[in-house]
Structures are given as C-alpha cells and as structure tokens.
Design a protein around this motif. Sequence first.
Motif, PDB file in Angstrom:
ATOM      1  N   SER A 269      41.581  47.289  43.352  1.00 39.05           N
ATOM      2  CA  SER A 269      42.852  47.420  42.628  1.00 39.05           C
ATOM      3  C   SER A 269      42.870  46.472  41.433  1.00 39.05           C
ATOM      4  O   SER A 269      42.007  45.587  41.294  1.00 39.05           O
ATOM      5  CB  SER A 269      44.016  47.085  43.571  1.00 39.05           C
ATOM      6  OG  SER A 269      43.961  45.704  43.909  1.00 39.05           O
ATOM      7  N   LEU A 270      43.874  46.622  40.605  1.00 37.96           N
ATOM      8  CA  LEU A 270      44.075  45.722  39.469  1.00 37.96           C
ATOM      9  C   LEU A 270      44.217  44.287  39.975  1.00 37.96           C
ATOM     10  O   LEU A 270      43.617  43.356  39.428  1.00 37.96           O
ATOM     11  CB  LEU A 270      45.319  46.160  38.670  1.00 37.96           C
ATOM     12  CG  LEU A 270      45.734  45.278  37.498  1.00 37.96           C
ATOM     13  CD1 LEU A 270      44.628  45.165  36.463  1.00 37.96           C
ATOM     14  CD2 LEU A 270      47.002  45.826  36.844  1.00 37.96           C
ATOM     15  N   ALA A 271      44.985  44.110  41.054  1.00 43.83           N
ATOM     16  CA  ALA A 271      45.177  42.777  41.638  1.00 43.83           C
ATOM     17  C   ALA A 271      43.850  42.195  42.130  1.00 43.83           C
ATOM     18  O   ALA A 271      43.614  40.983  42.001  1.00 43.83           O
ATOM     19  CB  ALA A 271      46.183  42.836  42.787  1.00 43.83           C
ATOM     20  N   ASP A 272      42.971  43.054  42.686  1.00 46.59           N
ATOM     21  CA  ASP A 272      41.662  42.586  43.153  1.00 46.59           C
ATOM     22  C   ASP A 272      40.840  42.037  41.991  1.00 46.59           C
ATOM     23  O   ASP A 272      40.239  40.964  42.088  1.00 46.59           O
ATOM     24  CB  ASP A 272      40.881  43.721  43.837  1.00 46.59           C
ATOM     25  CG  ASP A 272      41.492  44.144  45.158  1.00 46.59           C
ATOM     26  OD1 ASP A 272      42.239  43.341  45.759  1.00 46.59           O
ATOM     27  OD2 ASP A 272      41.221  45.286  45.586  1.00 46.59           O
ATOM     28  N   TYR A 273      40.797  42.796  40.881  1.00 47.67           N
ATOM     29  CA  TYR A 273      40.034  42.341  39.708  1.00 47.67           C
ATOM     30  C   TYR A 273      40.633  41.053  39.138  1.00 47.67           C
ATOM     31  O   TYR A 273      39.904  40.136  38.771  1.00 47.67           O
ATOM     32  CB  TYR A 273      39.990  43.425  38.625  1.00 47.67           C
ATOM     33  CG  TYR A 273      38.981  44.507  38.903  1.00 47.67           C
ATOM     34  CD1 TYR A 273      37.614  44.296  38.699  1.00 47.67           C
ATOM     35  CD2 TYR A 273      39.373  45.754  39.382  1.00 47.67           C
ATOM     36  CE1 TYR A 273      36.679  45.291  38.958  1.00 47.67           C
ATOM     37  CE2 TYR A 273      38.449  46.751  39.633  1.00 47.67           C
ATOM     38  CZ  TYR A 273      37.106  46.507  39.430  1.00 47.67           C
ATOM     39  OH  TYR A 273      36.174  47.485  39.681  1.00 47.67           O
ATOM     40  N   GLN A 274      41.948  41.000  39.074  1.00 50.67           N
ATOM     41  CA  GLN A 274      42.597  39.794  38.540  1.00 50.67           C
ATOM     42  C   GLN A 274      42.275  38.591  39.425  1.00 50.67           C
ATOM     43  O   GLN A 274      42.025  37.497  38.915  1.00 50.67           O
ATOM     44  CB  GLN A 274      44.112  40.013  38.441  1.00 50.67           C
ATOM     45  CG  GLN A 274      44.491  40.964  37.313  1.00 50.67           C
ATOM     46  CD  GLN A 274      45.961  41.366  37.330  1.00 50.67           C
ATOM     47  OE1 GLN A 274      46.613  41.339  38.372  1.00 50.67           O
ATOM     48  NE2 GLN A 274      46.475  41.757  36.176  1.00 50.67           N
ATOM     49  N   TYR A 275      42.272  38.805  40.724  1.00 52.14           N
ATOM     50  CA  TYR A 275      41.944  37.705  41.641  1.00 52.14           C
ATOM     51  C   TYR A 275      40.491  37.260  41.438  1.00 52.14           C
ATOM     52  O   TYR A 275      40.204  36.057  41.353  1.00 52.14           O
ATOM     53  CB  TYR A 275      42.174  38.125  43.099  1.00 52.14           C
ATOM     54  CG  TYR A 275      41.754  37.059  44.074  1.00 52.14           C
ATOM     55  CD1 TYR A 275      42.558  35.951  44.319  1.00 52.14           C
ATOM     56  CD2 TYR A 275      40.525  37.143  44.732  1.00 52.14           C
ATOM     57  CE1 TYR A 275      42.156  34.947  45.192  1.00 52.14           C
ATOM     58  CE2 TYR A 275      40.117  36.151  45.606  1.00 52.14           C
ATOM     59  CZ  TYR A 275      40.943  35.058  45.838  1.00 52.14           C
ATOM     60  OH  TYR A 275      40.534  34.071  46.695  1.00 52.14           O
ATOM     61  N   LEU A 276      39.565  38.227  41.359  1.00 57.72           N
ATOM     62  CA  LEU A 276      38.154  37.881  41.172  1.00 57.72           C
ATOM     63  C   LEU A 276      37.947  37.088  39.888  1.00 57.72           C
ATOM     64  O   LEU A 276      37.169  36.132  39.845  1.00 57.72           O
ATOM     65  CB  LEU A 276      37.289  39.151  41.147  1.00 57.72           C
ATOM     66  CG  LEU A 276      37.038  39.826  42.495  1.00 57.72           C
ATOM     67  CD1 LEU A 276      36.357  41.175  42.315  1.00 57.72           C
ATOM     68  CD2 LEU A 276      36.196  38.927  43.406  1.00 57.72           C
ATOM     69  N   LEU A 277      38.661  37.487  38.828  1.00 57.20           N
ATOM     70  CA  LEU A 277      38.521  36.789  37.549  1.00 57.20           C
ATOM     71  C   LEU A 277      39.178  35.411  37.572  1.00 57.20           C
ATOM     72  O   LEU A 277      38.805  34.537  36.784  1.00 57.20           O
ATOM     73  CB  LEU A 277      39.098  37.641  36.414  1.00 57.20           C
ATOM     74  CG  LEU A 277      38.303  38.921  36.121  1.00 57.20           C
ATOM     75  CD1 LEU A 277      39.035  39.809  35.139  1.00 57.20           C
ATOM     76  CD2 LEU A 277      36.908  38.589  35.605  1.00 57.20           C
ATOM     77  N   SER A 278      40.131  35.214  38.483  1.00 55.83           N
ATOM     78  CA  SER A 278      40.787  33.901  38.585  1.00 55.83           C
ATOM     79  C   SER A 278      39.920  32.887  39.334  1.00 55.83           C
ATOM     80  O   SER A 278      40.153  31.685  39.265  1.00 55.83           O
ATOM     81  CB  SER A 278      42.142  34.043  39.287  1.00 55.83           C
ATOM     82  OG  SER A 278      41.957  34.247  40.687  1.00 55.83           O
ATOM     83  N   LEU A 279      38.901  33.380  40.049  1.00 51.31           N
ATOM     84  CA  LEU A 279      38.026  32.488  40.813  1.00 51.31           C
ATOM     85  C   LEU A 279      37.060  31.750  39.883  1.00 51.31           C
ATOM     86  O   LEU A 279      36.674  32.272  38.839  1.00 51.31           O
ATOM     87  CB  LEU A 279      37.197  33.294  41.823  1.00 51.31           C
ATOM     88  CG  LEU A 279      37.939  33.995  42.950  1.00 51.31           C
ATOM     89  CD1 LEU A 279      36.963  34.876  43.734  1.00 51.31           C
ATOM     90  CD2 LEU A 279      38.615  32.999  43.872  1.00 51.31           C
ATOM     91  N   ARG A 280      36.654  30.550  40.291  1.00 48.28           N
ATOM     92  CA  ARG A 280      35.587  29.865  39.565  1.00 48.28           C
ATOM     93  C   ARG A 280      34.318  30.694  39.731  1.00 48.28           C
ATOM     94  O   ARG A 280      34.126  31.371  40.760  1.00 48.28           O
ATOM     95  CB  ARG A 280      35.369  28.469  40.137  1.00 48.28           C
ATOM     96  CG  ARG A 280      36.465  27.496  39.790  1.00 48.28           C
ATOM     97  CD  ARG A 280      36.083  26.107  40.209  1.00 48.28           C
ATOM     98  NE  ARG A 280      35.486  26.116  41.539  1.00 48.28           N
ATOM     99  CZ  ARG A 280      35.666  25.176  42.436  1.00 48.28           C
ATOM    100  NH1 ARG A 280      36.413  24.137  42.171  1.00 48.28           N
ATOM    101  NH2 ARG A 280      35.099  25.261  43.612  1.00 48.28           N
TER     102      ARG A 280
END
Length: 194
Positions: free
Chosen positions: A81-92
């Motif tokens: 989902s969009l939220a999944d991608y946003q979360y992955l990009l928020s990770l170091r």
Amino acid sequence: GDIASNSIVAPRRIVDTEMTESLRVQAENLTSPVYDYLTNAYSETSDQVNTLFSTLDGVHSSQIDQAAVDSYNQIFSVNLSLADYQYLLSLRSSTRATLQSAINEILSGLYAGEIKAAELQDIKSGASDQLLSYDLGAQSTQIGQSILQSVIRPNMILNEDATKIARAAARDSVSEVVYETGQTIVTRGDVVTE
C-alpha cells in the motif's frame, strides 16, 4: 459368500480381466507425477526483491503517491500500500537492509528445496512465520510478509506429458492375471467371492 466345500480349479485358461484392470489402475495411481525443475526461479525471485529495495534506496518519500505505488507494485509484482511504501522510505537504509537480508535469507532456505504449486500456500505461510523470528518490528514484519507472499513461486512445474507417459508405462507393466488350466481358484474352506 458361501464356504467352498471343495477346492475349485480352472477348467481352462482364464484371464481375470477385472482383477487385471484393477491392478493396472492401481499402478497408474501409484506412479508419482513428473516435475521439471526451474533452475532460474530462485535467482529471479531474489533479483525481484533486491531490485525493489535498491529502487527504494534512490526514492525520496515526497516522490511516492498512489500512481507511483501502482507502478512499483506492477513492476515488482508485489502488493504493498501507499502507507507501506511511506513506512519503508521512513526507515534508515540500514534498517531497510536488515529487512531485505531477512527476506533473502528465507528465500534462500526455501529455494534450497522443492516448491510445487500444490504446496505453495503452505510454503508461503511457513515463510511468513519464519519472518516473525527476525524481530524486525510489527510493521516491517507485516510488509516483509506481504513481499514474501507476492514473490514466492514454484520451482517445480508439473510435466503433464512425462507424467502421462510414466503412468502409461506403469499400467503397461502390469501383466494379465491368468488362471491356467488346473490352477486352484478357490481352496476348500475359503469364502467364495464374486
């Protein structure tokens, strides 16, 4: 159903067609299906995961919108989902690399064995369970499980033609059941069957 009061012998050579057919069907059914091994299944799956993560390394979170999500999902054959991608990009990047490494480790273990289409759901469930042992955090684990569910595919494909040939050979290998003249069919004291 009667008890034979005397032994009964074949008066002439008799072929038991029903027993012969029964044994031939049994031989067919006991013949294992023939599978072809897909040598590139693991490398393709691993490349798919690695390319997804390396692409994310070069993307800024402001570049992710629903259109980008749809595009990435199609390109990498995943269902995030969009939220999944946003979360992955928020990770170091090191945390993302740990998730990538865990997924690759699980895939490596799975593809060391056989993955058949009939067993695919069980294998995917097992892979999801394995990811729980990596202590990645709830959201990373859920995303990793989703990636695994999407990318795992069989490395053993049923070869229908070879299977038919093997089953036909097994059937043909069963000789006719024959009672020769004078051979005992029912022994005195046995229950007479049809």
